[in-house]
Scaffold this active site. Structure first.
Site, PDB file in Angstrom:
ATOM      1  N   CYS A 149      -3.894  -1.779  -2.511  1.00 14.29           N
ATOM      2  CA  CYS A 149      -4.861  -2.356  -1.573  1.00 14.29           C
ATOM      3  C   CYS A 149      -4.225  -3.522  -0.833  1.00 14.29           C
ATOM      4  O   CYS A 149      -3.437  -4.285  -1.391  1.00 14.29           O
ATOM      5  CB  CYS A 149      -6.156  -2.753  -2.271  1.00 14.29           C
ATOM      6  SG  CYS A 149      -6.132  -4.316  -3.107  1.00 14.29           S
ATOM      7  N   GLU A 150      -4.594  -3.615   0.428  1.00 12.60           N
ATOM      8  CA  GLU A 150      -3.979  -4.643   1.265  1.00 12.60           C
ATOM      9  C   GLU A 150      -4.525  -6.039   0.980  1.00 12.60           C
ATOM     10  O   GLU A 150      -3.970  -7.027   1.446  1.00 12.60           O
ATOM     11  CB  GLU A 150      -4.151  -4.298   2.748  1.00 12.60           C
ATOM     12  CG  GLU A 150      -5.567  -4.320   3.246  1.00 12.60           C
ATOM     13  CD  GLU A 150      -5.662  -3.856   4.697  1.00 12.60           C
ATOM     14  OE1 GLU A 150      -4.778  -3.130   5.174  1.00 12.60           O
ATOM     15  OE2 GLU A 150      -6.652  -4.237   5.344  1.00 12.60           O
ATOM     16  N   HIS A 151      -5.614  -6.111   0.211  1.00 14.94           N
ATOM     17  CA  HIS A 151      -6.195  -7.423  -0.080  1.00 14.94           C
ATOM     18  C   HIS A 151      -5.543  -8.090  -1.280  1.00 14.94           C
ATOM     19  O   HIS A 151      -5.375  -9.300  -1.298  1.00 14.94           O
ATOM     20  CB  HIS A 151      -7.696  -7.285  -0.335  1.00 14.94           C
ATOM     21  CG  HIS A 151      -8.441  -6.684   0.816  1.00 14.94           C
ATOM     22  ND1 HIS A 151      -9.193  -5.537   0.717  1.00 14.94           N
ATOM     23  CD2 HIS A 151      -8.510  -7.064   2.102  1.00 14.94           C
ATOM     24  CE1 HIS A 151      -9.713  -5.246   1.883  1.00 14.94           C
ATOM     25  NE2 HIS A 151      -9.308  -6.138   2.746  1.00 14.94           N
ATOM     26  N   HIS A 152      -5.246  -7.290  -2.310  1.00 16.74           N
ATOM     27  CA  HIS A 152      -4.731  -7.872  -3.551  1.00 16.74           C
ATOM     28  C   HIS A 152      -3.368  -7.314  -3.956  1.00 16.74           C
ATOM     29  O   HIS A 152      -2.798  -7.754  -4.940  1.00 16.74           O
ATOM     30  CB  HIS A 152      -5.719  -7.605  -4.699  1.00 16.74           C
ATOM     31  CG  HIS A 152      -7.097  -8.151  -4.459  1.00 16.74           C
ATOM     32  ND1 HIS A 152      -8.098  -7.400  -3.889  1.00 16.74           N
ATOM     33  CD2 HIS A 152      -7.621  -9.377  -4.685  1.00 16.74           C
ATOM     34  CE1 HIS A 152      -9.206  -8.141  -3.791  1.00 16.74           C
ATOM     35  NE2 HIS A 152      -8.939  -9.347  -4.261  1.00 16.74           N
TER      36      HIS A 152
ATOM     37  N   GLN B 197      -9.029   2.013   1.657  1.00 16.10           N
ATOM     38  CA  GLN B 197      -9.299   3.441   1.493  1.00 16.10           C
ATOM     39  C   GLN B 197      -9.834   4.039   2.792  1.00 16.10           C
ATOM     40  O   GLN B 197      -9.517   5.181   3.144  1.00 16.10           O
ATOM     41  CB  GLN B 197     -10.294   3.638   0.342  1.00 16.10           C
ATOM     42  CG  GLN B 197     -10.437   5.098  -0.027  1.00 16.10           C
ATOM     43  CD  GLN B 197     -11.255   5.309  -1.270  1.00 16.10           C
ATOM     44  OE1 GLN B 197     -11.176   4.514  -2.205  1.00 16.10           O
ATOM     45  NE2 GLN B 197     -12.036   6.362  -1.317  1.00 16.10           N
TER      46      GLN B 197
ATOM     47  N   HIS C 273      -9.994   1.498  -7.665  1.00 13.29           N
ATOM     48  CA  HIS C 273      -9.267   0.319  -7.167  1.00 13.29           C
ATOM     49  C   HIS C 273      -9.055  -0.659  -8.320  1.00 13.29           C
ATOM     50  O   HIS C 273     -10.026  -1.168  -8.884  1.00 13.29           O
ATOM     51  CB  HIS C 273     -10.079  -0.347  -6.052  1.00 13.29           C
ATOM     52  CG  HIS C 273     -10.158   0.478  -4.800  1.00 13.29           C
ATOM     53  ND1 HIS C 273      -9.644   0.044  -3.602  1.00 13.29           N
ATOM     54  CD2 HIS C 273     -10.653   1.722  -4.580  1.00 13.29           C
ATOM     55  CE1 HIS C 273      -9.840   0.984  -2.680  1.00 13.29           C
ATOM     56  NE2 HIS C 273     -10.449   2.006  -3.251  1.00 13.29           N
TER      57      HIS C 273
ATOM     58  N   CYS D 257      -8.113  -3.552  -8.253  1.00 14.26           N
ATOM     59  CA  CYS D 257      -8.610  -4.908  -7.963  1.00 14.26           C
ATOM     60  C   CYS D 257     -10.080  -5.051  -8.338  1.00 14.26           C
ATOM     61  O   CYS D 257     -10.572  -6.161  -8.493  1.00 14.26           O
ATOM     62  CB  CYS D 257      -8.390  -5.267  -6.491  1.00 14.26           C
ATOM     63  SG  CYS D 257      -9.337  -4.257  -5.360  1.00 14.26           S
TER      64      CYS D 257
HETATM   65  N1  LIG Z   1     -13.624  -1.816   2.260  1.00 14.63           N
HETATM   66  C1  LIG Z   1     -12.666  -1.913   1.354  1.00 14.63           C
HETATM   67  N2  LIG Z   1     -12.609  -3.000   0.586  1.00 14.63           N
HETATM   68  C2  LIG Z   1     -11.638  -3.070  -0.329  1.00 14.63           C
HETATM   69  C3  LIG Z   1     -10.682  -2.086  -0.526  1.00 14.63           C
HETATM   70  N3  LIG Z   1      -9.859  -2.481  -1.538  1.00 14.63           N
HETATM   71  C4  LIG Z   1     -10.303  -3.681  -1.928  1.00 14.63           C
HETATM   72  N4  LIG Z   1     -11.386  -4.045  -1.212  1.00 14.63           N
HETATM   73  C5  LIG Z   1     -12.264  -5.237  -1.256  1.00 14.63           C
HETATM   74  O1  LIG Z   1     -11.774  -6.264  -0.443  1.00 14.63           O
HETATM   75  C6  LIG Z   1     -12.587  -7.378  -0.714  1.00 14.63           C
HETATM   76  C7  LIG Z   1     -11.846  -8.664  -0.508  1.00 14.63           C
HETATM   77  O2  LIG Z   1     -12.819  -9.643  -0.667  1.00 14.63           O
HETATM   78  P1  LIG Z   1     -12.544 -11.218  -0.770  1.00 14.63           P
HETATM   79  O3  LIG Z   1     -13.847 -11.899  -1.071  1.00 14.63           O
HETATM   80  O4  LIG Z   1     -11.761 -11.655   0.417  1.00 14.63           O
HETATM   81  O5  LIG Z   1     -11.544 -11.285  -2.018  1.00 14.63           O
HETATM   82  P2  LIG Z   1     -11.847 -11.660  -3.532  1.00 14.63           P
HETATM   83  O6  LIG Z   1     -12.354 -13.054  -3.642  1.00 14.63           O
HETATM   84  O7  LIG Z   1     -10.603 -11.368  -4.320  1.00 14.63           O
HETATM   85  O8  LIG Z   1     -13.016 -10.643  -3.902  1.00 14.63           O
HETATM   86  P3  LIG Z   1     -13.468 -10.062  -5.320  1.00 14.63           P
HETATM   87  O9  LIG Z   1     -12.686  -8.797  -5.537  1.00 14.63           O
HETATM   88  O10 LIG Z   1     -14.946  -9.778  -5.154  1.00 14.63           O
HETATM   89  O11 LIG Z   1     -13.166 -11.086  -6.368  1.00 14.63           O
HETATM   90  C8  LIG Z   1     -13.133  -7.162  -2.120  1.00 14.63           C
HETATM   91  O12 LIG Z   1     -14.523  -6.952  -2.025  1.00 14.63           O
HETATM   92  C9  LIG Z   1     -12.424  -5.879  -2.580  1.00 14.63           C
HETATM   93  O13 LIG Z   1     -13.216  -5.112  -3.472  1.00 14.63           O
HETATM   94  C10 LIG Z   1     -10.774  -0.937   0.302  1.00 14.63           C
HETATM   95  O14 LIG Z   1      -9.977  -0.006   0.221  1.00 14.63           O
HETATM   96  N5  LIG Z   1     -11.771  -0.904   1.215  1.00 14.63           N
HETATM   97 ZN   LIG Z   2      -8.002  -5.148  -3.632  1.00 12.96          ZN
END
Ligand SMILES: Nc1nc2c(ncn2[C@@H]2O[C@H](COP(=O)(O)OP(=O)(O)OP(=O)(O)O)[C@@H](O)[C@H]2O)c(=O)[nH]1
Ligand SMILES: [Zn+2]
Length: 204
Positions: free
Chosen positions: A94-97, A135, A163, A165
């Site tokens: 995932c690009e976020h984590h 995704q 996921h 994360c």
């Molecule tokens: N739409 C979408 N969201 C994703 C995907 N993979 C991870 N995420 C979400 O990206 C979001 C990033 O949210 P943030 O609030 O910026 O990050 P965070 O504080 O680490 O969030 P938490 O996971 O809720 O602790 C999270 O809700 C993840 O679940 C994906 O493939 N699609």
């Molecule tokens: Zn993630």
């Protein structure tokens, strides 16, 4: 500086890839950030191994769908019905984590005179999976690559994935599955074709 990264999708501009040495140094910093000692014996070669592993896990940045979808076949004895490859396993991040996404893709198309080599459908999943992803993006990218290169009557892509994360950290919901779908052409406009896709994906 190392080689230019080909086809880097995040930007239209060509990006210059940092050297392996720079990548290894970044990993040493992360090891210290985690609380460990990069100089201890067990971790000495870890930065090198991680850099090599990243090359493999993110190899999709060096490949483009044109390379695998460029070759199609026309000699199919008039076959024009659904072609579905289901349960294509993949790993992405995932690009976020930068944590793993583990899932399966189901991909179908309705040919319009031409078909793809079956392995190429799985290769497209690899190309987009081995990048940092959401995704939703991955689902849409697979569909539009097949749409663009094959020009079929319709494409259907469904991804179901877990996921890490959401499982290993954060909300910690182990086993939760995320489903995404993209439909184009007849799969989008014809409810019966869309229903047939779901039936074939689910039939065992
Ligand atoms: N739409 C979408 N969201 C994703 C995907 N993979 C991870 N995420 C979400 O990206 C979001 C990033 O949210 P943030 O609030 O910026 O990050 P965070 O504080 O680490 O969030 P938490 O996971 O809720 O602790 C999270 O809700 C993840 O679940 C994906 O493939 N699609
Ligand atoms: Zn993630």
């Amino acid at each position: 500086m190392d080689a230019i990264v080909k086809n880097f999708p995040a930007s239209k501009e060509k990006q210059v890839r940092p050297t392996q040495q720079e990548a290894e140094e970044a990993i040493r910093v992360l090891l210290r950030w985690a609380g460990d000692d990069p100089a201890r014996e067990g971790l000495l070669d870890t930065p090198k191994r991680v850099a090599v592993a990243y090359r493999e896990l993110f190899a999709g940045y060096e490949q483009s769908p044109e390379e695998v979808l460029g070759r199609t076949f026309e000699e199919v004895s008039g076959y024009d019905d659904i072609v579905l490859v289901r349960d294509i396993p993949f790993f992405s991040h995932c690009e976020h984590h930068m944590l793993p996404i583990v899932g399966k893709a189901h991909i179908a198309y309705l040919p319009s005179g031409r078909v793809l080599g079956l392995s190429k459908i799985a290769r497209v999943v690899e190309i987009f999976g081995r990048r940092l992803q959401t995704q939703e993006n991955m689902t849409a990218q697979i569909a539009s690559a097949i749409e663009e290169h094959l020009k079929p009557r319709g494409v259907a892509v469904m991804i179901e994935a877990e996921h890490m994360c959401m499982e290993m950290r954060g909300v910690q919901k182990q086993g939760s599955q995320t489903m995404t779908t993209t439909f184009t052409g007849e799969f989008k406009t014809n409810a019966a074709e869309q229903a047939r896709f779901f039936t074939l994906v689910r039939s065992r």
